[in-house]
Design a protein around this motif. Structure first.
Motif, PDB file in Angstrom:
ATOM      1  N   ASN A  99       0.828  -1.208   0.000  1.00 32.58           N
ATOM      2  CA  ASN A  99       0.000   0.000   0.000  1.00 32.58           C
ATOM      3  C   ASN A  99       0.862   1.258   0.000  1.00 32.58           C
ATOM      4  OD1 ASN A  99      -2.581  -1.418   2.067  1.00 32.58           O
ATOM      5  ND2 ASN A  99      -2.774  -0.820  -0.052  1.00 32.58           N
ATOM      6  N   GLY A 100       1.834   1.303   0.911  1.00 29.30           N
ATOM      7  CA  GLY A 100       2.679   2.482   1.036  1.00 29.30           C
ATOM      8  C   GLY A 100       3.527   2.730  -0.195  1.00 29.30           C
ATOM      9  N   ALA A 101       4.104   1.660  -0.738  1.00 28.92           N
ATOM     10  CA  ALA A 101       4.982   1.806  -1.905  1.00 28.92           C
ATOM     11  C   ALA A 101       4.192   2.226  -3.139  1.00 28.92           C
ATOM     12  CB  ALA A 101       5.720   0.492  -2.169  1.00 28.92           C
ATOM     13  N   LEU A 102       2.988   1.677  -3.304  1.00 34.12           N
ATOM     14  CA  LEU A 102       2.180   2.036  -4.463  1.00 34.12           C
ATOM     15  C   LEU A 102       1.786   3.515  -4.398  1.00 34.12           C
ATOM     16  CD1 LEU A 102       1.112   0.391  -6.923  1.00 34.12           C
ATOM     17  CD2 LEU A 102      -1.109   0.417  -5.796  1.00 34.12           C
ATOM     18  N   GLY A 103       1.391   3.958  -3.194  1.00 32.47           N
ATOM     19  CA  GLY A 103       1.001   5.353  -3.036  1.00 32.47           C
ATOM     20  C   GLY A 103       2.154   6.314  -3.282  1.00 32.47           C
ATOM     21  N   TRP A 104       3.280   6.052  -2.654  1.00 30.41           N
ATOM     22  CA  TRP A 104       4.410   6.967  -2.791  1.00 30.41           C
ATOM     23  C   TRP A 104       5.065   6.886  -4.166  1.00 30.41           C
ATOM     24  CZ3 TRP A 104       5.277  11.210  -0.509  1.00 30.41           C
ATOM     25  CH2 TRP A 104       4.859  11.410   0.815  1.00 30.41           C
ATOM     26  N   SER A 105       4.959   5.738  -4.830  1.00 28.09           N
ATOM     27  CA  SER A 105       5.512   5.641  -6.184  1.00 28.09           C
ATOM     28  C   SER A 105       4.742   6.550  -7.141  1.00 28.09           C
ATOM     29  CB  SER A 105       5.486   4.189  -6.679  1.00 28.09           C
ATOM     30  OG  SER A 105       4.163   3.721  -6.838  1.00 28.09           O
ATOM     31  N   HIS A 106       3.416   6.641  -6.920  1.00 31.76           N
ATOM     32  CA  HIS A 106       2.637   7.531  -7.781  1.00 31.76           C
ATOM     33  C   HIS A 106       2.941   8.991  -7.466  1.00 31.76           C
ATOM     34  CE1 HIS A 106      -0.652   8.377 -10.578  1.00 31.76           C
ATOM     35  NE2 HIS A 106      -0.962   9.376  -9.773  1.00 31.76           N
ATOM     36  N   ILE A 107       3.074   9.307  -6.198  1.00 34.39           N
ATOM     37  CA  ILE A 107       3.365  10.686  -5.801  1.00 34.39           C
ATOM     38  C   ILE A 107       4.721  11.138  -6.344  1.00 34.39           C
ATOM     39  CG2 ILE A 107       3.877  12.170  -3.812  1.00 34.39           C
ATOM     40  CD1 ILE A 107       1.802  10.504  -2.241  1.00 34.39           C
ATOM     41  N   THR A 108       5.718  10.256  -6.291  1.00 33.19           N
ATOM     42  CA  THR A 108       7.075  10.611  -6.714  1.00 33.19           C
ATOM     43  C   THR A 108       7.344  10.292  -8.175  1.00 33.19           C
ATOM     44  OG1 THR A 108       7.911   8.437  -5.981  1.00 33.19           O
ATOM     45  CG2 THR A 108       7.978  10.251  -4.383  1.00 33.19           C
ATOM     46  N   ARG A 109       6.311   9.745  -8.875  1.00 32.13           N
ATOM     47  CA  ARG A 109       6.446   9.351 -10.277  1.00 32.13           C
ATOM     48  C   ARG A 109       7.570   8.344 -10.455  1.00 32.13           C
ATOM     49  NH1 ARG A 109       1.784  10.170 -11.787  1.00 32.13           N
ATOM     50  NH2 ARG A 109       2.480   9.838 -13.940  1.00 32.13           N
ATOM     51  N   SER A 110       7.665   7.433  -9.518  1.00 37.33           N
ATOM     52  CA  SER A 110       8.700   6.407  -9.546  1.00 37.33           C
ATOM     53  C   SER A 110       8.063   5.048  -9.762  1.00 37.33           C
ATOM     54  CB  SER A 110       9.491   6.446  -8.229  1.00 37.33           C
ATOM     55  OG  SER A 110      10.558   5.515  -8.261  1.00 37.33           O
ATOM     56  N   ARG A 111       8.837   3.990  -9.629  1.00 36.04           N
ATOM     57  CA  ARG A 111       8.329   2.635  -9.778  1.00 36.04           C
ATOM     58  C   ARG A 111       8.070   2.032  -8.406  1.00 36.04           C
ATOM     59  NH1 ARG A 111       6.369   2.650 -14.475  1.00 36.04           N
ATOM     60  NH2 ARG A 111       6.119   0.384 -14.281  1.00 36.04           N
ATOM     61  N   MET A 112       7.030   1.212  -8.326  1.00 34.82           N
ATOM     62  CA  MET A 112       6.640   0.627  -7.036  1.00 34.82           C
ATOM     63  C   MET A 112       7.785  -0.162  -6.410  1.00 34.82           C
ATOM     64  SD  MET A 112       5.699  -2.292  -5.239  1.00 34.82           S
ATOM     65  CE  MET A 112       5.300  -3.549  -6.438  1.00 34.82           C
ATOM     66  N   ARG A 113       8.506  -0.908  -7.219  1.00 36.03           N
ATOM     67  CA  ARG A 113       9.553  -1.771  -6.660  1.00 36.03           C
ATOM     68  C   ARG A 113      10.718  -0.973  -6.081  1.00 36.03           C
ATOM     69  NH1 ARG A 113       6.934  -4.709 -10.528  1.00 36.03           N
ATOM     70  NH2 ARG A 113       6.482  -6.874  -9.929  1.00 36.03           N
ATOM     71  N   ILE A 114      11.054   0.139  -6.727  1.00 38.46           N
ATOM     72  CA  ILE A 114      12.112   0.990  -6.187  1.00 38.46           C
ATOM     73  C   ILE A 114      11.682   1.593  -4.856  1.00 38.46           C
ATOM     74  CG2 ILE A 114      13.432   3.120  -6.564  1.00 38.46           C
ATOM     75  CD1 ILE A 114      13.305   2.523  -9.571  1.00 38.46           C
ATOM     76  N   VAL A 115      10.458   2.094  -4.810  1.00 32.97           N
ATOM     77  CA  VAL A 115       9.949   2.712  -3.578  1.00 32.97           C
ATOM     78  C   VAL A 115       9.786   1.669  -2.481  1.00 32.97           C
ATOM     79  CG1 VAL A 115       8.057   4.038  -2.580  1.00 32.97           C
ATOM     80  CG2 VAL A 115       8.800   4.512  -4.904  1.00 32.97           C
ATOM     81  N   THR A 116       9.454   0.425  -2.858  1.00 30.44           N
ATOM     82  CA  THR A 116       9.365  -0.656  -1.877  1.00 30.44           C
ATOM     83  C   THR A 116      10.682  -0.818  -1.130  1.00 30.44           C
ATOM     84  OG1 THR A 116       7.679  -1.909  -3.083  1.00 30.44           O
ATOM     85  CG2 THR A 116       9.097  -3.159  -1.601  1.00 30.44           C
ATOM     86  N   LEU A 117      11.786  -0.777  -1.867  1.00 30.03           N
ATOM     87  CA  LEU A 117      13.106  -0.929  -1.241  1.00 30.03           C
ATOM     88  C   LEU A 117      13.395   0.228  -0.286  1.00 30.03           C
ATOM     89  CD1 LEU A 117      15.194  -2.108  -4.343  1.00 30.03           C
ATOM     90  CD2 LEU A 117      14.188  -3.518  -2.541  1.00 30.03           C
ATOM     91  N   VAL A 118      13.087   1.445  -0.721  1.00 28.00           N
ATOM     92  CA  VAL A 118      13.382   2.617   0.103  1.00 28.00           C
ATOM     93  C   VAL A 118      12.532   2.626   1.374  1.00 28.00           C
ATOM     94  CG1 VAL A 118      13.319   5.138   0.202  1.00 28.00           C
ATOM     95  CG2 VAL A 118      14.083   3.992  -1.892  1.00 28.00           C
ATOM     96  N   LEU A 119      11.219   2.501   1.211  1.00 24.63           N
ATOM     97  CA  LEU A 119      10.331   2.532   2.375  1.00 24.63           C
ATOM     98  C   LEU A 119      10.556   1.315   3.270  1.00 24.63           C
ATOM     99  CD1 LEU A 119       6.945   3.737   0.826  1.00 24.63           C
ATOM    100  CD2 LEU A 119       8.676   5.079   2.016  1.00 24.63           C
TER     101      LEU A 119
END
Length: 434
Positions: free
Chosen positions: A305-325
């Protein structure tokens, strides 16, 4: 699907920035497995046992049933919309809060669920550390890395984990009841009067049950957008609320009413200690698998949930944001900070239902009226209604404890939006481009 490089690449996409096309929707079983394996967890047995401990068996069960009925209606409406459109929570929020305003709504919930990821990762380390005298910090770190890896694989991995976690929970409950029955009689369960002494009202009990999944329940579109139709999305939601949620919460309540859990007013329905009390090596192995898979289910769902939301906000990819978060959440877990913000997270959960109520009012109740509405950067009525609902929930929380502040916020938020929209003139705007 799969005839061109573009099509092949899209099969691994989580569709962070666009609706899921029909060609990539999942089966009813897959979507149901994602939701079914989420609420049937040990940490959902805890509030079930807590309300039974505080209210007694029958009142506690009634509170659980009422809360789950409300959650079914609430989450199903949002899921139905997701199944029809294929839109994630962030894409839904854009329609209601605006192309810039959605960042506030989506960012808020996406951050809260990462907090729950950190909390449950820390709880995994604490549970296994207590059971086996292992290093809590090391276990939390290793478990967190495993949960990140599973989330990285995407929605398909969540469905597989859910399909394993739910049956495993049922087996664990049966074993716990069998062990507990050797020392405690279950014949007096229905006459259990509780230990609360009036310290918890029925309304507070309903809120306690709802708050556990208010965050991810509001973000249900992240899961149910994969359903082929709105109807299938609702069916998938039904497997979670009330089915899976009731299994977890009533299990905790049953063991509390049987007297099998020590200090239930504190521990709620946490039955893990029952499984560790025998010293049986096979049972110890089972407990290890159960805790990791079961709490892993809630951790991966929250991180998704968190990675999908922040990936859209940051215009990034879900998998990259998953690693960061995920790394941020694991750091919070290993530092032990998760001990300090569970009450804060629960309080924030009170502020979430009004947000979902605004989405429901805007996209379902007023769907026909808003059919040709164009885009705006901010929609003030949505934020005003959310604020009004949240304020009503907080007032209820602090000054009217007999009421359910989650329900108050939901109802007031919905009514406030419908009322405010009556004073907003329809204007020609630029069509929404997603």
């Amino acid at each position: 699907m799969g005839d061109t490089p573009a099509a092949e690449a899209s099969t691994s996409s989580e569709f962070e920035h666009e609706p899921v096309p029909q060609s990539h929707r999942k089966s009813l079983f897959t979507v149901s497995a994602v939701w079914f394996g989420f609420p049937m967890i040990l940490t959902n047995a805890v509030p079930g046992g807590l309300v039974v401990a505080m209210l007694g068996f029958w009142q506690g069960v009634a509170a659980i049933l009422v809360a789950n009925a409300i959650m079914f209606v609430y989450v199903s409406l949002l899921s139905w919309r997701a199944g029809r459109t294929g839109k994630s929570f962030s894409l839904q929020a854009i329609e209601t809060f605006g192309t810039a305003g959605y960042i506030i709504a989506s960012g808020f919930l996406s951050t809260v669920v990462v907090g729950w990821f950190a909390f449950n990762t820390g709880a995994t380390g604490a549970s296994l550390g207590e059971a086996f005298s292992w290093n809590e910090t090391l276990v939390a770190a290793l478990a967190g890395l495993l949960f990140i890896a599973i989330t990285y694989l995407g929605i398909r991995a969540l469905s597989v984990l859910g399909a394993i976690a739910a049956p495993l929970f049922i087996v664990a409950v049966i074993i716990a009841i069998a062990i507990a029955s050797q020392q405690h009689g279950f014949e007096a369960v229905t006459s259990y009067t509780g230990v609360g002494g009036g310290a918890m009202s029925f309304g507070v009990a309903v809120t306690a049950i709802m708050a556990t999944f208010a965050d991810s329940g509001t973000m249900t579109a992240d899961f149910t957008r994969w359903a082929k139709t709105g109807k299938q999305a609702v069916i998938a939601t039904f497997t979670a609320f009330p089915v899976a949620s009731l299994v977890a919460q009533l299990s905790g309540g049953l063991l509390v009413a049987a007297g099998a859990i020590a200090s239930p007013e504190i521990n709620g329905g946490n039955f893990a200690p029952i499984l560790t009390g025998t010293g049986n090596p096979l049972l110890n192995v089972f407990l290890l698998l159960f805790v990791v898979i079961n709490l892993g289910s809630v951790c991966t769902h929250c991180l998704y949930n968190g990675a999908l939301g922040w990936s859209h906000i940051t215009r990034s990819r879900m998998r990259i944001v998953t690693l960061v978060l995920g790394v941020v959440g694991v750091i919070i877990a290993v530092l032990g900070a998760w001990h300090y913000f569970v009450n804060w997270l629960a309080l924030l959960g009170v502020l979430v239902p009004p947000l979902g109520a605004v989405l429901i009012a805007d996209q379902i109740i007023l769907a026909r009226r808003n059919a040709n509405r164009g885009e705006r950067r901010f929609r003030p009525t949505a934020f005003a209604a959310w604020a009004i609902g949240a304020c009503a929930a907080l007032v209820s929380h602090f000054f009217a404890p007999a009421l359910s502040d989650a329900v108050v916020g939901l109802v007031v938020g919905c009514i406030a939006y419908l009322a405010l929209e009556q004073f907003v003139p329809r204007r020609e705007e630029t069509p929404v481009l997603l």
